[in-house]
Write a protein that holds these residues in place. Structure first.
Motif, PDB file in Angstrom:
ATOM      1  N   GLY A 158      37.450  58.036  48.513  1.00 25.09           N
ATOM      2  CA  GLY A 158      36.816  57.518  47.315  1.00 25.09           C
ATOM      3  C   GLY A 158      37.727  57.571  46.099  1.00 25.09           C
ATOM      4  N   GLN A 159      37.455  56.706  45.129  1.00 20.50           N
ATOM      5  CA  GLN A 159      38.288  56.631  43.936  1.00 20.50           C
ATOM      6  C   GLN A 159      37.786  57.581  42.848  1.00 20.50           C
ATOM      7  OE1 GLN A 159      39.931  52.784  42.924  1.00 20.50           O
ATOM      8  NE2 GLN A 159      38.663  51.830  44.492  1.00 20.50           N
ATOM      9  N   ASP A 160      38.582  57.691  41.774  1.00 22.30           N
ATOM     10  CA  ASP A 160      38.223  58.598  40.682  1.00 22.30           C
ATOM     11  C   ASP A 160      36.858  58.251  40.102  1.00 22.30           C
ATOM     12  OD1 ASP A 160      40.682  59.684  41.152  1.00 22.30           O
ATOM     13  OD2 ASP A 160      41.651  58.842  39.382  1.00 22.30           O
ATOM     14  N   ASP A 161      36.623  56.959  39.889  1.00 23.50           N
ATOM     15  CA  ASP A 161      35.319  56.492  39.428  1.00 23.50           C
ATOM     16  C   ASP A 161      34.482  56.189  40.672  1.00 23.50           C
ATOM     17  OD1 ASP A 161      33.089  55.248  38.395  1.00 23.50           O
ATOM     18  OD2 ASP A 161      34.197  53.908  37.067  1.00 23.50           O
ATOM     19  N   PHE A 162      33.446  56.961  40.909  1.00 23.07           N
ATOM     20  CA  PHE A 162      32.677  56.818  42.146  1.00 23.07           C
ATOM     21  C   PHE A 162      31.923  55.494  42.213  1.00 23.07           C
ATOM     22  CE2 PHE A 162      30.104  59.167  39.089  1.00 23.07           C
ATOM     23  CZ  PHE A 162      28.911  58.449  39.079  1.00 23.07           C
ATOM     24  N   GLU A 190      40.097  42.605  28.965  1.00 19.85           N
ATOM     25  CA  GLU A 190      38.822  43.173  29.397  1.00 19.85           C
ATOM     26  C   GLU A 190      38.463  42.859  30.833  1.00 19.85           C
ATOM     27  OE1 GLU A 190      37.099  39.861  26.578  1.00 19.85           O
ATOM     28  OE2 GLU A 190      39.079  40.754  26.763  1.00 19.85           O
ATOM     29  N   ASN A 191      39.047  41.774  31.402  1.00 21.37           N
ATOM     30  CA  ASN A 191      38.760  41.444  32.796  1.00 21.37           C
ATOM     31  C   ASN A 191      39.671  42.175  33.778  1.00 21.37           C
ATOM     32  OD1 ASN A 191      36.484  39.849  33.237  1.00 21.37           O
ATOM     33  ND2 ASN A 191      37.488  38.036  32.412  1.00 21.37           N
ATOM     34  N   GLY A 192      40.501  43.068  33.281  1.00 24.38           N
ATOM     35  CA  GLY A 192      41.335  43.865  34.169  1.00 24.38           C
ATOM     36  C   GLY A 192      42.421  43.046  34.832  1.00 24.38           C
ATOM     37  N   ASP A 193      42.864  43.507  36.003  1.00 18.86           N
ATOM     38  CA  ASP A 193      43.975  42.827  36.662  1.00 18.86           C
ATOM     39  C   ASP A 193      43.461  41.748  37.610  1.00 18.86           C
ATOM     40  OD1 ASP A 193      44.029  43.848  39.594  1.00 18.86           O
ATOM     41  OD2 ASP A 193      43.818  45.683  38.427  1.00 18.86           O
ATOM     42  N   LEU A 194      44.350  40.816  37.927  1.00 25.02           N
ATOM     43  CA  LEU A 194      43.988  39.650  38.727  1.00 25.02           C
ATOM     44  C   LEU A 194      43.609  40.031  40.152  1.00 25.02           C
ATOM     45  CD1 LEU A 194      43.763  36.571  38.913  1.00 25.02           C
ATOM     46  CD2 LEU A 194      46.235  36.485  39.363  1.00 25.02           C
ATOM     47  N   ASN A 195      44.245  41.055  40.696  1.00 24.66           N
ATOM     48  CA  ASN A 195      43.929  41.475  42.066  1.00 24.66           C
ATOM     49  C   ASN A 195      42.477  41.916  42.177  1.00 24.66           C
ATOM     50  OD1 ASN A 195      43.750  43.624  44.342  1.00 24.66           O
ATOM     51  ND2 ASN A 195      45.677  42.583  44.751  1.00 24.66           N
ATOM     52  N   MET A 196      42.051  42.779  41.267  1.00 27.90           N
ATOM     53  CA  MET A 196      40.679  43.260  41.297  1.00 27.90           C
ATOM     54  C   MET A 196      39.699  42.132  40.990  1.00 27.90           C
ATOM     55  SD  MET A 196      38.815  45.888  41.913  1.00 27.90           S
ATOM     56  CE  MET A 196      39.974  47.261  41.788  1.00 27.90           C
ATOM     57  N   PHE A 197      40.078  41.271  40.036  1.00 26.91           N
ATOM     58  CA  PHE A 197      39.205  40.167  39.637  1.00 26.91           C
ATOM     59  C   PHE A 197      38.928  39.227  40.809  1.00 26.91           C
ATOM     60  CE2 PHE A 197      38.631  35.849  38.005  1.00 26.91           C
ATOM     61  CZ  PHE A 197      37.612  36.026  37.071  1.00 26.91           C
ATOM     62  N   HIS A 221      61.794  40.629  36.182  1.00 33.45           N
ATOM     63  CA  HIS A 221      60.595  41.475  36.188  1.00 33.45           C
ATOM     64  C   HIS A 221      60.654  42.536  37.278  1.00 33.45           C
ATOM     65  CE1 HIS A 221      56.428  42.746  36.643  1.00 33.45           C
ATOM     66  NE2 HIS A 221      56.160  42.210  35.456  1.00 33.45           N
ATOM     67  N   ARG A 222      60.943  42.136  38.525  1.00 37.65           N
ATOM     68  CA  ARG A 222      61.133  43.011  39.693  1.00 37.65           C
ATOM     69  C   ARG A 222      59.849  43.556  40.306  1.00 37.65           C
ATOM     70  NH1 ARG A 222      65.632  47.332  38.158  1.00 37.65           N
ATOM     71  NH2 ARG A 222      64.068  47.827  36.605  1.00 37.65           N
ATOM     72  N   ASP A 223      58.689  43.286  39.730  1.00 38.48           N
ATOM     73  CA  ASP A 223      57.439  43.752  40.347  1.00 38.48           C
ATOM     74  C   ASP A 223      56.318  42.756  40.066  1.00 38.48           C
ATOM     75  OD1 ASP A 223      55.697  45.332  41.759  1.00 38.48           O
ATOM     76  OD2 ASP A 223      55.321  46.732  40.117  1.00 38.48           O
ATOM     77  N   LEU A 224      56.606  41.464  40.225  1.00 37.59           N
ATOM     78  CA  LEU A 224      55.581  40.440  39.999  1.00 37.59           C
ATOM     79  C   LEU A 224      54.580  40.469  41.146  1.00 37.59           C
ATOM     80  CD1 LEU A 224      54.514  38.044  38.370  1.00 37.59           C
ATOM     81  CD2 LEU A 224      56.033  36.557  39.708  1.00 37.59           C
ATOM     82  N   ALA A 225      53.305  40.595  40.834  1.00 39.45           N
ATOM     83  CA  ALA A 225      52.209  40.620  41.808  1.00 39.45           C
ATOM     84  C   ALA A 225      50.908  40.456  41.033  1.00 39.45           C
ATOM     85  CB  ALA A 225      52.206  41.926  42.603  1.00 39.45           C
ATOM     86  N   THR A 226      49.813  40.169  41.736  1.00 34.19           N
ATOM     87  CA  THR A 226      48.537  39.992  41.041  1.00 34.19           C
ATOM     88  C   THR A 226      48.094  41.266  40.344  1.00 34.19           C
ATOM     89  OG1 THR A 226      47.370  40.495  43.119  1.00 34.19           O
ATOM     90  CG2 THR A 226      47.716  38.166  42.558  1.00 34.19           C
ATOM     91  N   ARG A 227      48.506  42.442  40.853  1.00 35.25           N
ATOM     92  CA  ARG A 227      48.120  43.696  40.188  1.00 35.25           C
ATOM     93  C   ARG A 227      48.776  43.820  38.813  1.00 35.25           C
ATOM     94  NH1 ARG A 227      51.423  44.728  44.402  1.00 35.25           N
ATOM     95  NH2 ARG A 227      53.554  45.266  43.840  1.00 35.25           N
ATOM     96  N   ASN A 228      49.830  43.054  38.563  1.00 33.31           N
ATOM     97  CA  ASN A 228      50.529  43.080  37.285  1.00 33.31           C
ATOM     98  C   ASN A 228      50.210  41.859  36.426  1.00 33.31           C
ATOM     99  OD1 ASN A 228      51.993  45.443  36.734  1.00 33.31           O
ATOM    100  ND2 ASN A 228      53.500  44.948  38.313  1.00 33.31           N
ATOM    101  N   MET A 245      52.680  49.515  38.928  1.00 27.79           N
ATOM    102  CA  MET A 245      53.320  50.522  39.771  1.00 27.79           C
ATOM    103  C   MET A 245      52.800  51.920  39.497  1.00 27.79           C
ATOM    104  SD  MET A 245      57.411  51.339  40.023  1.00 27.79           S
ATOM    105  CE  MET A 245      57.792  49.700  40.590  1.00 27.79           C
ATOM    106  N   SER A 246      52.357  52.183  38.287  1.00 25.81           N
ATOM    107  CA  SER A 246      51.962  53.542  37.918  1.00 25.81           C
ATOM    108  C   SER A 246      50.539  53.881  38.348  1.00 25.81           C
ATOM    109  CB  SER A 246      52.070  53.709  36.397  1.00 25.81           C
ATOM    110  OG  SER A 246      51.107  52.895  35.740  1.00 25.81           O
ATOM    111  N   ARG A 247      49.783  52.891  38.838  1.00 23.20           N
ATOM    112  CA  ARG A 247      48.347  53.095  39.050  1.00 23.20           C
ATOM    113  C   ARG A 247      48.070  53.550  40.475  1.00 23.20           C
ATOM    114  NH1 ARG A 247      45.685  47.700  36.801  1.00 23.20           N
ATOM    115  NH2 ARG A 247      43.790  48.925  37.047  1.00 23.20           N
ATOM    116  N   ASN A 248      47.305  54.620  40.604  1.00 23.00           N
ATOM    117  CA  ASN A 248      46.964  55.141  41.924  1.00 23.00           C
ATOM    118  C   ASN A 248      46.216  54.113  42.759  1.00 23.00           C
ATOM    119  OD1 ASN A 248      48.128  57.613  41.382  1.00 23.00           O
ATOM    120  ND2 ASN A 248      46.243  58.488  40.552  1.00 23.00           N
ATOM    121  N   LEU A 249      45.486  53.213  42.099  1.00 21.37           N
ATOM    122  CA  LEU A 249      44.703  52.209  42.801  1.00 21.37           C
ATOM    123  C   LEU A 249      45.579  51.369  43.725  1.00 21.37           C
ATOM    124  CD1 LEU A 249      41.988  50.677  43.116  1.00 21.37           C
ATOM    125  CD2 LEU A 249      42.677  49.281  41.155  1.00 21.37           C
ATOM    126  N   TYR A 250      46.848  51.165  43.335  1.00 21.86           N
ATOM    127  CA  TYR A 250      47.739  50.310  44.111  1.00 21.86           C
ATOM    128  C   TYR A 250      48.891  51.091  44.743  1.00 21.86           C
ATOM    129  CZ  TYR A 250      45.138  46.600  41.835  1.00 21.86           C
ATOM    130  OH  TYR A 250      44.113  45.792  41.413  1.00 21.86           O
TER     131      TYR A 250
END
Length: 878
Positions: A231-235, A679-686, A731-738, A754-759
């Motif tokens: 489970g994630q930090d936010d349940f 406010e809509n967060g990152d593209l991967n999650m969206f 850029h070196r880390d182009l992805a939907t999470r960014n 890169m810094s986010r535990n989610l990914y």
């Protein structure tokens, strides 16, 4: 010696956690590790279509298992496989009967039953309650179904399902790994509903539990606490799609369990074991009344028919009111012997939530005479349990010691301990070697395999043979025509040496001057060498000095900018205004690195501070969300210079599709930079939370996006990258999470995914230090450490692929990290063995052709971002 042994056992326990994403090893149908006697069936048509012929990719007998007669919709014919031991089963693969082009029978659908003891059978259902899995559409193509959730079992039955009377035949492979925990059931109170004001209702039940539900308790089964999903930090945020908030956790409210103040759980195991520790993954979102348990007491039962031993093991945790992150809590069990364990977890707050429970134990059960027991359990200031060991003896304390036998007994004990240490060391070494060399089947890279995934299910199709020819001859497997070809396993330490790798790869023997090709960070146009020189002058290796610097001091990505130095960076070089740090209100931590962190904050008064021309969108009076990168006060001088360099880089960026630096806080420690956040967060999650727009999504109010939306997103990303390329930024880390989105679906390219535990699973850790987004990286970036605008183009192609799969899966999801790296070697050799990403069903053919150009082996064959933008823009309605 005992302390040393305990430390080794704890290290072993840390390696024992099941990860469903990597637990995907073939269990032995195809290669005959599963014997004929272990494969049975309810019936068979002929002797030559018996269950022993139900082996994937084999053509023995008449080519498959076929149940007797025509299969009717009401029939329950089955193929049964005994795996020989408890197994964590994650994937099932099926084929029909091809029989060298003489057969055409297959099962279009099937159900799965399983049993841990061969007596009590359970029916598998997916997380939405569906029991029927999609089968085959022809007789020769393999269909691989991921089990969500996975199951723990020894016996498996595949039951073909049909809507019409028909003949069916099956070939099968099962995938998973051994279930080392030995846990066969757990019992607990049912989970409960959480209805907090202002938040969605969270259902904290064990929705995949396969035991009995009776009187608000769970008995005799397994479920979400053993499915490998943490489970994630936010349940309220789940790792699964189309499920309800709180799905990943089993949770209880303190006052709903009477006045006892604890949750009691019982665990039953396959045999008697010596338990070293218990690991519980627990939520700690204390701001919503959730904390890890304050203490736990466990009792042991050596046999199921015996009573509970009076002496328990108790452990008290150190409660944390500063870090809301979910975490594993390890409870030492002091090598107590048991077949069943009962534990009481005591509440520290209103709620307690678990997502995973695992046990670590030794296979050898020590005799009672030398069992170490616990007499008291005082707690140290660090929160660990101080234990007083004692040795149980048979003789009375009043008897005189036997001086003759004592040295022999001590010698035997020392010998046993030394043998255990040696065995454990060998086990750890073998695990290390297995991880390094990846003993998973590498057949997938030796065959010409087409991999694609259905867009609306978990069904994966591996088309192993080509489409059957029209002649009477069946498909043949191409032989390896190059006897001198040697596969390079790039994780082997010897390949860190370029000279050695040149011997392994003859193509590299003609080495040119490295300076001619500009390895490292450079804009592609800077290099003046020919394509042959650029790709054959440097030996592939992990250019670690380059790759380590891929990660910034806060854990985020660092843009590569040629010719920008940090030797003289000071406050006067920073054009961004100083913002009062007391007006930054912490919301949550987005991620962290070695020397800093990234926080989501509210910035009070920021639009007024920035004044007219502010890049912030109209907020309608709402607070402004910003991302704050913060350097820790104890950071090294090099880290401070890198942080100031990053500020200077960010201050040069001014484009509607690039995240902008808004202001800084550098007048005092800790240094901070404040950037936009959407406010809509990152593209991967969206995208992963949406479906493609249709009448069904409209009728059921399902969040959706249109094909036009996806194309518009693609154009915006290409526009932002075109701007970066114009400045020679890499850029070196182009992805939907960014890529972040605002409410109008405007995309801004960011740099802190890169810094986010989610990914964290999107990054591969090399040499224990650097993390690499290898599934998005061009082959020259992995092998040569060469990051250029052209390697960003490669990542852009993968990002497009993510968009048109709605981020429902990870790129190269069938390959392990090591196999992905090995596949880059195939791109380098360019002998036709490399595996490409499949064409997403939503993707127009012309757009997939553009993706394939982004993945060209040679840089000159890849489009520029200007060309990509011009190619994509006409597809969007202006």
């Amino acid at each position: 010696m005992h302390l040393f042994l305990l430390l080794i056992l704890q290290a072993t326990a840390a390696l024992g956690q099941i990860d469903p994403a990597h637990c995907r090893y073939a269990l032995g149908m195809e290669d005959r590790r599963i014997k004929d006697d272990d494969i049975t069936a309810s019936s068979q048509w002929y002797e030559t279509t018996g269950p022993q012929y139900a082996r994937l990719n084999r053509e023995e007998g008449d080519g498959a298992w076929c149940p007797e007669g025509q299969l009717e919709p009401s029939d329950s014919q089955y193929l049964q496989v005994d795996l020989g031991r408890l197994t964590f089963l994650t994937v099932v693969g099926t084929q029909g009967r091809y029989a060298r082009n003489s057969g055409n029978e297959f099962a279009r659908a099937y159900r799965l039953n399983y049993s841990r003891d061969g007596l009590l059978w359970k029916s598998w259902k997916n997380r939405l309650g569906n029991a029927v899995m999609e089968g085959n559409k022809n007789a020769y193509t393999s269909v691989i179904n991921d089990l969500h959730p996975p199951i723990i079992t020894r016996y498996v039955r595949l039951i073909p399902v049909t809507k019409l009377s028909t003949t069916v035949c099956m070939r099968v492979e099962l995938y998973g790994c051994p279930w080392e925990d030995g846990l066969i059931s757990y019992s607990a109170p049912e989970g409960q509903l959480m209805m907090p004001p202002g938040y969605p209702i969270a259902s904290l039940n064990d929705s995949t539990y396969d035991g009995v539900h009776e009187r608000r308790r769970l008995f005799g089964g397994m479920g979400q606490l053993t499915d490998g999903v943490i489970g994630q930090d936010d349940f309220l945020v789940t790792r699964q799609y189309h499920v309800w908030p709180g799905y990943d956790y089993l949770g209880w409210r303190n006052d709903s369990l009477g006045t006892q103040g604890y949750v009691e759980m019982e665990f039953v195991f396959d045999r008697q074991r010596n338990f070293t520790s218990l690991k519980v993954h627990s939520n700690n979102m204390f701001s919503r009344g959730v904390k890890i348990f304050s203490s736990v007491s466990c009792w042991f039962k050596p046999r199921l028919i015996a009573g509970w031993e009076a002496e328990s093991v108790a452990f008290k945790t150190v409660l944390d009111d500063r870090n809301p992150s979910a975490r594993y809590v390890t409870v030492p069990l002091n090598r107590r012997t048991a077949k069943s364990i009962r534990c009481r977890f005591y509440f520290a707050d209103v709620w307690m939530m678990f997502s995973e429970i695992s046990f670590q134990s030794e296979d050898t059960v020590l005799p009672t005479q030398i069992t170490l027991e616990v007499t008291s359990t005082p707690v140290t200031e660090e929160g660990t349990m101080a234990t007083t060991p004692k040795t149980a003896v048979n003789a009375s304390t009043s008897d005189p010691p036997d001086d003759g036998n004592t040295p022999i007994l001590i010698g035997c004990l020392v010998t046993i301990i030394l043998l255990l240490v040696i065995i454990i060391f060998l086990i750890l070494w073998c695990q290390y070697v297995c991880k390094v060399l990846e003993k998973a089947p590498r057949r997938i890279l030796d065959e010409e395999v087409t991999v694609r995934l259905s867009s609306c299910s978990d069904t994966i199709i591996l088309q192993t043979p080509p489409v059957p020819p029209r002649s009477g001859h069946g498909p043949t497997v191409p032989a390896n025509t190059d006897p001198h070809y040697e596969r390079v396993f790039l994780l082997d330490p010897q390949y860190q040496n370029p000279a050695v790798l040149r011997n392994k790869l003859p193509e590299l023997s003609q080495s040119a001057e490295a300076s001619a090709c500009g390895g490292g960070y450079a804009e592609p146009d800077v290099t003046q060498c020919t394509p042959h020189q650029c790709f054959h002058s440097n030996a592939p290796h992990y250019a670690e000095t380059d790759i380590v610097r891929l990660q910034g001091v806060t854990g985020s990505n660092m843009y590569a900018v040629p010719a920008l130095t940090v030797d003289s960076l000071t406050r006067k070089d920073i054009s961004a205004a100083e913002f009062p740090r007391q007006q930054l209100i912490f919301r949550e931590k987005l991620g962290e690195g070695q020397f800093g962190e990234v926080h989501l904050c509210e910035a009070e008064g920021l639009p007024e501070f920035l004044g007219e021309g502010s890049p912030l969108p109209d907020r309608d009076g709402r607070s402004v969300l910003v991302a704050v990168k913060q350097l820790r006060a104890d950071a090294t001088s090099q880290a401070r210079n890198d942080f100031l360099k990053e500020i200077k880089i960010m201050s040069r960026l001014n484009d509607p599709n690039i995240i902008r630096l808004l202001c800084v806080c550098v007048s005092s420690d800790p240094l901070c930079m404040v950037t936009e956040y959407m406010e809509n967060g990152d593209l991967n999650m969206f995208l992963s939370q949406r479906e493609i727009e249709s009448t069904l999504t409209h009728a059921n109010n399902i969040p959706s996006v249109s094909l036009s939306d996806l194309l518009h997103m693609s154009v915006q990303i290409s526009s932002g990258m075109k701007y970066l390329a114009s400045l020679n930024f890499v850029h070196r880390d182009l992805a939907t999470r960014n890529c972040l989105l605002d409410r109008r679906l405007t995309i801004k390219i960011a740099d802190f995914g890169m810094s986010r535990n989610l990914y964290s699973s999107d990054y591969y850790r090399i040499q224990g230090r650097a993390v690499l987004p290898i599934r998005w990286m061009a082959w020259e970036s992995i092998l040569l450490g060469k990051f250029t605008t052209a390697s960003d183009v490669w990542a852009f192609g993968v990002t497009l692929w993510e968009i048109f799969t709605l981020c429902k899966e990870q790129p190269y999801s069938l390959l392990s990290d090591e196999q992905v790296i090995e596949n880059t070697g195939e791109f380098f050799r360019n002998q036709g063995r490399q595996i490409f990403l499949y064409a997403p069903p939503l993707c127009p053919p012309s757009l997939f052709e553009l993706m394939m150009r982004c993945w060209s082996r040679d840089i000159p064959d890849r489009p520029t971002f200007e060309g990509l933008y011009q190619a994509l823009r006409p597809h969007v309605n202006q």
